[in-house]
Design a protein around this motif. Structure first.
Motif, PDB file in Angstrom:
ATOM      1  N   MET A   1      14.320  24.691  -7.289  1.00 37.12           N
ATOM      2  CA  MET A   1      13.599  23.577  -7.888  1.00 37.12           C
ATOM      3  C   MET A   1      13.162  22.601  -6.804  1.00 37.12           C
ATOM      4  O   MET A   1      13.783  22.515  -5.745  1.00 37.12           O
ATOM      5  N   LYS A   2      12.075  21.898  -7.082  1.00 43.46           N
ATOM      6  CA  LYS A   2      11.549  20.916  -6.151  1.00 43.46           C
ATOM      7  C   LYS A   2      12.058  19.525  -6.511  1.00 43.46           C
ATOM      8  O   LYS A   2      12.020  19.120  -7.677  1.00 43.46           O
ATOM      9  N   ILE A   3      12.519  18.803  -5.513  1.00 40.62           N
ATOM     10  CA  ILE A   3      13.045  17.442  -5.709  1.00 40.62           C
ATOM     11  C   ILE A   3      12.412  16.515  -4.689  1.00 40.62           C
ATOM     12  O   ILE A   3      12.260  16.870  -3.515  1.00 40.62           O
ATOM     13  N   LEU A   4      12.048  15.315  -5.130  1.00 37.21           N
ATOM     14  CA  LEU A   4      11.580  14.271  -4.218  1.00 37.21           C
ATOM     15  C   LEU A   4      12.672  13.216  -4.109  1.00 37.21           C
ATOM     16  O   LEU A   4      13.142  12.691  -5.112  1.00 37.21           O
ATOM     17  N   HIS A   5      13.068  12.929  -2.892  1.00 36.34           N
ATOM     18  CA  HIS A   5      14.143  11.974  -2.616  1.00 36.34           C
ATOM     19  C   HIS A   5      13.559  10.787  -1.841  1.00 36.34           C
ATOM     20  O   HIS A   5      13.035  10.949  -0.739  1.00 36.34           O
ATOM     21  N   LEU A   6      13.620   9.607  -2.452  1.00 36.01           N
ATOM     22  CA  LEU A   6      13.187   8.385  -1.774  1.00 36.01           C
ATOM     23  C   LEU A   6      14.248   7.315  -1.967  1.00 36.01           C
ATOM     24  O   LEU A   6      15.129   7.439  -2.829  1.00 36.01           O
ATOM     25  N   SER A   7      14.166   6.254  -1.187  1.00 38.27           N
ATOM     26  CA  SER A   7      15.184   5.209  -1.295  1.00 38.27           C
ATOM     27  C   SER A   7      14.669   3.906  -0.715  1.00 38.27           C
ATOM     28  O   SER A   7      13.623   3.856  -0.067  1.00 38.27           O
ATOM     29  N   ASP A   8      15.426   2.852  -0.975  1.00 40.40           N
ATOM     30  CA  ASP A   8      15.211   1.536  -0.351  1.00 40.40           C
ATOM     31  C   ASP A   8      13.744   1.103  -0.411  1.00 40.40           C
ATOM     32  O   ASP A   8      13.096   0.887   0.608  1.00 40.40           O
ATOM     33  N   ILE A   9      13.279   0.975  -1.640  1.00 47.41           N
ATOM     34  CA  ILE A   9      11.891   0.546  -1.849  1.00 47.41           C
ATOM     35  C   ILE A   9      11.725  -0.927  -1.488  1.00 47.41           C
ATOM     36  O   ILE A   9      10.758  -1.325  -0.849  1.00 47.41           O
ATOM     37  N   HIS A  10      12.674  -1.759  -1.907  1.00 44.65           N
ATOM     38  CA  HIS A  10      12.666  -3.194  -1.584  1.00 44.65           C
ATOM     39  C   HIS A  10      11.333  -3.845  -1.931  1.00 44.65           C
ATOM     40  O   HIS A  10      10.833  -4.693  -1.180  1.00 44.65           O
ATOM     41  N   ILE A  11      10.763  -3.442  -3.038  1.00 45.68           N
ATOM     42  CA  ILE A  11       9.470  -3.989  -3.427  1.00 45.68           C
ATOM     43  C   ILE A  11       9.596  -5.489  -3.688  1.00 45.68           C
ATOM     44  O   ILE A  11      10.494  -5.932  -4.397  1.00 45.68           O
ATOM     45  N   GLY A  12       8.729  -6.258  -3.081  1.00 47.78           N
ATOM     46  CA  GLY A  12       8.814  -7.716  -3.161  1.00 47.78           C
ATOM     47  C   GLY A  12       9.372  -8.339  -1.898  1.00 47.78           C
ATOM     48  O   GLY A  12       9.537  -9.553  -1.825  1.00 47.78           O
ATOM     49  N   SER A  13       9.644  -7.517  -0.872  1.00 47.54           N
ATOM     50  CA  SER A  13      10.175  -8.033   0.395  1.00 47.54           C
ATOM     51  C   SER A  13       9.046  -8.415   1.348  1.00 47.54           C
ATOM     52  O   SER A  13       7.912  -7.975   1.198  1.00 47.54           O
ATOM     53  N   GLY A  14       9.409  -9.201   2.341  1.00 44.78           N
ATOM     54  CA  GLY A  14       8.526  -9.459   3.466  1.00 44.78           C
ATOM     55  C   GLY A  14       7.279 -10.257   3.164  1.00 44.78           C
ATOM     56  O   GLY A  14       6.270 -10.110   3.856  1.00 44.78           O
ATOM     57  N   PHE A  15       7.328 -11.120   2.150  1.00 46.08           N
ATOM     58  CA  PHE A  15       6.149 -11.919   1.826  1.00 46.08           C
ATOM     59  C   PHE A  15       5.725 -12.811   3.004  1.00 46.08           C
ATOM     60  O   PHE A  15       4.562 -13.182   3.116  1.00 46.08           O
ATOM     61  N   CYS A  16       6.687 -13.170   3.870  1.00 39.07           N
ATOM     62  CA  CYS A  16       6.355 -14.027   5.014  1.00 39.07           C
ATOM     63  C   CYS A  16       5.418 -13.328   5.988  1.00 39.07           C
ATOM     64  O   CYS A  16       4.780 -13.989   6.823  1.00 39.07           O
ATOM     65  N   HIS A  17       5.325 -12.005   5.899  1.00 38.33           N
ATOM     66  CA  HIS A  17       4.442 -11.252   6.783  1.00 38.33           C
ATOM     67  C   HIS A  17       3.096 -10.930   6.122  1.00 38.33           C
ATOM     68  O   HIS A  17       2.303 -10.162   6.686  1.00 38.33           O
ATOM     69  N   GLY A  18       2.863 -11.491   4.953  1.00 37.51           N
ATOM     70  CA  GLY A  18       1.611 -11.235   4.240  1.00 37.51           C
ATOM     71  C   GLY A  18       0.850 -12.519   3.972  1.00 37.51           C
ATOM     72  O   GLY A  18       1.204 -13.599   4.449  1.00 37.51           O
ATOM     73  N   ARG A  19      -0.187 -12.393   3.182  1.00 33.33           N
ATOM     74  CA  ARG A  19      -0.987 -13.536   2.765  1.00 33.33           C
ATOM     75  C   ARG A  19      -1.441 -13.284   1.345  1.00 33.33           C
ATOM     76  O   ARG A  19      -1.318 -12.170   0.822  1.00 33.33           O
ATOM     77  N   VAL A  20      -1.961 -14.285   0.692  1.00 37.44           N
ATOM     78  CA  VAL A  20      -2.416 -14.132  -0.682  1.00 37.44           C
ATOM     79  C   VAL A  20      -3.781 -13.456  -0.698  1.00 37.44           C
ATOM     80  O   VAL A  20      -4.712 -13.883  -0.006  1.00 37.44           O
ATOM     81  N   ASN A  21      -3.873 -12.378  -1.469  1.00 36.58           N
ATOM     82  CA  ASN A  21      -5.150 -11.705  -1.655  1.00 36.58           C
ATOM     83  C   ASN A  21      -5.948 -12.496  -2.686  1.00 36.58           C
ATOM     84  O   ASN A  21      -5.568 -12.567  -3.856  1.00 36.58           O
ATOM     85  N   PRO A  22      -7.073 -13.103  -2.295  1.00 38.41           N
ATOM     86  CA  PRO A  22      -7.821 -13.947  -3.238  1.00 38.41           C
ATOM     87  C   PRO A  22      -8.369 -13.180  -4.433  1.00 38.41           C
ATOM     88  O   PRO A  22      -8.606 -13.756  -5.490  1.00 38.41           O
ATOM     89  N   ALA A  23      -8.544 -11.873  -4.279  1.00 30.87           N
ATOM     90  CA  ALA A  23      -9.095 -11.074  -5.378  1.00 30.87           C
ATOM     91  C   ALA A  23      -8.063 -10.797  -6.460  1.00 30.87           C
ATOM     92  O   ALA A  23      -8.412 -10.661  -7.640  1.00 30.87           O
ATOM     93  N   THR A  24      -6.779 -10.724  -6.063  1.00 31.38           N
ATOM     94  CA  THR A  24      -5.733 -10.378  -7.034  1.00 31.38           C
ATOM     95  C   THR A  24      -4.737 -11.508  -7.267  1.00 31.38           C
ATOM     96  O   THR A  24      -4.010 -11.508  -8.268  1.00 31.38           O
ATOM     97  N   GLY A  25      -4.660 -12.442  -6.337  1.00 27.62           N
ATOM     98  CA  GLY A  25      -3.673 -13.503  -6.427  1.00 27.62           C
ATOM     99  C   GLY A  25      -2.288 -13.060  -6.009  1.00 27.62           C
ATOM    100  O   GLY A  25      -1.328 -13.830  -6.099  1.00 27.62           O
ATOM    101  N   LEU A  26      -2.150 -11.814  -5.509  1.00 26.24           N
ATOM    102  CA  LEU A  26      -0.858 -11.269  -5.111  1.00 26.24           C
ATOM    103  C   LEU A  26      -0.701 -11.308  -3.594  1.00 26.24           C
ATOM    104  O   LEU A  26      -1.688 -11.284  -2.848  1.00 26.24           O
ATOM    105  N   ASN A  27       0.541 -11.362  -3.147  1.00 20.42           N
ATOM    106  CA  ASN A  27       0.813 -11.285  -1.723  1.00 20.42           C
ATOM    107  C   ASN A  27       0.454  -9.884  -1.221  1.00 20.42           C
ATOM    108  O   ASN A  27       0.775  -8.883  -1.858  1.00 20.42           O
ATOM    109  N   THR A  28      -0.205  -9.829  -0.084  1.00 18.88           N
ATOM    110  CA  THR A  28      -0.671  -8.537   0.422  1.00 18.88           C
ATOM    111  C   THR A  28       0.488  -7.607   0.788  1.00 18.88           C
ATOM    112  O   THR A  28       0.328  -6.387   0.756  1.00 18.88           O
ATOM    113  N   ARG A  29       1.649  -8.161   1.120  1.00 16.96           N
ATOM    114  CA  ARG A  29       2.788  -7.291   1.408  1.00 16.96           C
ATOM    115  C   ARG A  29       3.313  -6.649   0.125  1.00 16.96           C
ATOM    116  O   ARG A  29       3.772  -5.507   0.155  1.00 16.96           O
ATOM    117  N   LEU A  30       3.245  -7.342  -0.994  1.00 18.99           N
ATOM    118  CA  LEU A  30       3.590  -6.706  -2.266  1.00 18.99           C
ATOM    119  C   LEU A  30       2.645  -5.545  -2.524  1.00 18.99           C
ATOM    120  O   LEU A  30       3.067  -4.452  -2.933  1.00 18.99           O
TER     121      LEU A  30
END
Length: 416
Positions: A1-30
């Motif tokens: 069988m085929k398995i995909l193994h991923l980890s440590d997504i940490h989605i929402g991290s590192g906002f200090c390294h991004g900027r606000v995308n004016p088109a979406t209003g979201l931080n570009t690192r998100l």
């Protein structure tokens, strides 16, 4: 069988390294984290994998903002729609109050999301896939309080506590092993710190909250594959590959400590007694540190701009660190620096003053030299341009001390 193994997504991290995308209003690192996660899900769907294993740490903390939770859920919902079973393991960042208040991922069990298993306890799950059944032992992030009381650890050294914890955990794991079906492929899915892992950004994230486990606890013959989470650097801890003990690493760079690490996930072909795996790198945003020493430059501004120009910084997260002397500060045009870095995704500028006291050692004045005190003083003063004007008076005063105060020892005790 085929398995995909991923980890440590940490989605929402590192906002200090991004900027606000004016088109979406979201931080570009998100948006970066969502993009890389979507590439993992794309691969799972395109390859018709039979199972997805997530090794823990979905978010940077246990109380992510609603829009961050939504971004995570939108991607994993695609696995539900594709009828791909998924195991979500609870990591240290997913737990409230060191595991005493539940976990952020438990909502998927509460809602009864089809095909989703939340691994927040050490137990064995028997899952049915399109290629047959598989056994998954889930080992979420454990703290000392999970296995022991405060009274039991009182008066013990840290090494003694860790050994007792390991012994107790080994007994629990052995109990799960004895209940396994020996005819089914088996995976240990664990979020932990192994004793021979090469650490990165996570090295200080769990200080005082967890403990390190020996590799021998994981390399059991009954395990066909050991899927780990927590360490952000991809690595296989078991060089014999029997079984593979794999950290896939995080899927995005969290900070500059991961600047040189590849990010990705692992694809696995699994059957009882046989496994093949492959690390699949992800195209993530580049983090780049530029360090330039200007302290010996006659034209520090020119040297600084020339140093920056050596790098392709288009869309990079850049950290510029330059060293200079205090008298060079007024020679740096900050507006020119901002212009030179304008093509970067984001950037920071850090100037460091070189201490005028931290000069190279004078070879003649090493501990092994037999130079007399006056000669030593003259050698030292000859290497101090800032003391040239008072050099004669200092030498005169030193000579007077040597002549008049015979009781003063100017040579360290034991010297000759």
């Amino acid at each position: 069988m085929k398995i995909l193994h991923l980890s440590d997504i940490h989605i929402g991290s590192g906002f200090c390294h991004g900027r606000v995308n004016p088109a979406t209003g979201l931080n570009t690192r998100l948006e970066d984290f969502v993009k890389t996660l979507s590439l993992c899900i794309d691969r799972a769907i395109a390859d018709h994998v039979d199972l997805v294993l997530f090794g823990g740490d979905a978010f940077p903390n246990a109380t992510p903002a609603p829009y961050v939770q939504e971004a995570f859920a939108n991607q994993f919902r695609r696995l539900v729609d594709a009828d791909i079973p998924t195991v979500l393991l609870v990591g240290n960042h997913d737990q409230h109050s060191q595991g005493l208040g539940g976990a952020s991922l438990n909502i998927y069990r509460t809602l009864g999301v089809p095909g989703f298993v939340v691994g927040d306890t050490l137990t064995t799950h028997r899952l049915s896939t399109q290629k047959g059944d598989v056994q998954i032992i889930t080992l979420p992030w454990l703290t000392r309080s999970t296995l022991m009381t405060r009274q039991e650890t009182q008066g013990s050294s840290l090494a003694e506590v860790n050994q007792l914890l390991t012994d107790r955990l080994e007994v629990v794991i052995e109990g799960e092993i004895r209940r396994l079906d020996p005819n089914l492929p088996t995976v240990l899915l664990a979020h932990l710190m192994a004793d021979n892992a090469t650490l990165g950004a996570e090295r200080l994230l769990a200080v005082g909250k967890g403990f390190t486990l020996p590799l021998s606890l994981l390399t059991r013959p009954c395990f066909d594959y050991v899927a780990l989470g927590h360490v952000h650097k991809h690595q296989n801890l078991n060089k014999s590959n029997d079984p593979p003990v794999i950290y896939p690493g995080s899927i995005e760079r969290v900070d500059f400590s991961e600047e040189k690490e590849d990010k990705g996930y692992v694809m696995i072909d699994l059957e009882k007694g046989k496994v093949n795996w492959e690390f699949c790198p992800l195209p993530v945003r580049t983090f780049r540190t530029i360090e330039i020493d200007l302290s010996k430059q006659d034209d520090p501004q020119k040297a600084l701009l020339k140093g920056i120009a050596k790098y392709d910084i288009q869309d990079n997260v850049v950290r510029l660190i330059y060293k200079l002397r205090s008298e060079q500060l007024d020679l740096i045009d900050n507006s020119s620096l901002h212009q030179a870095l304008s093509t970067a995704h984001t950037y920071t500028i850090q100037a460091e003053l070189v201490s005028q006291l931290a000069k190279p050692r004078i070879p003649e004045l090493t501990a092994s030299s037999s130079i007399d005190p006056m000669s030593a003083l003259k050698t030292y003063l000859n290497n101090r341009e800032d003391l040239k004007e008072i050099m004669p008076s200092m030498l005169e005063a030193a000579q007077n001390l040597l002549t008049d105060d015979e009781g003063i020892c100017l040579v360290p005790q034991g010297g000759k």
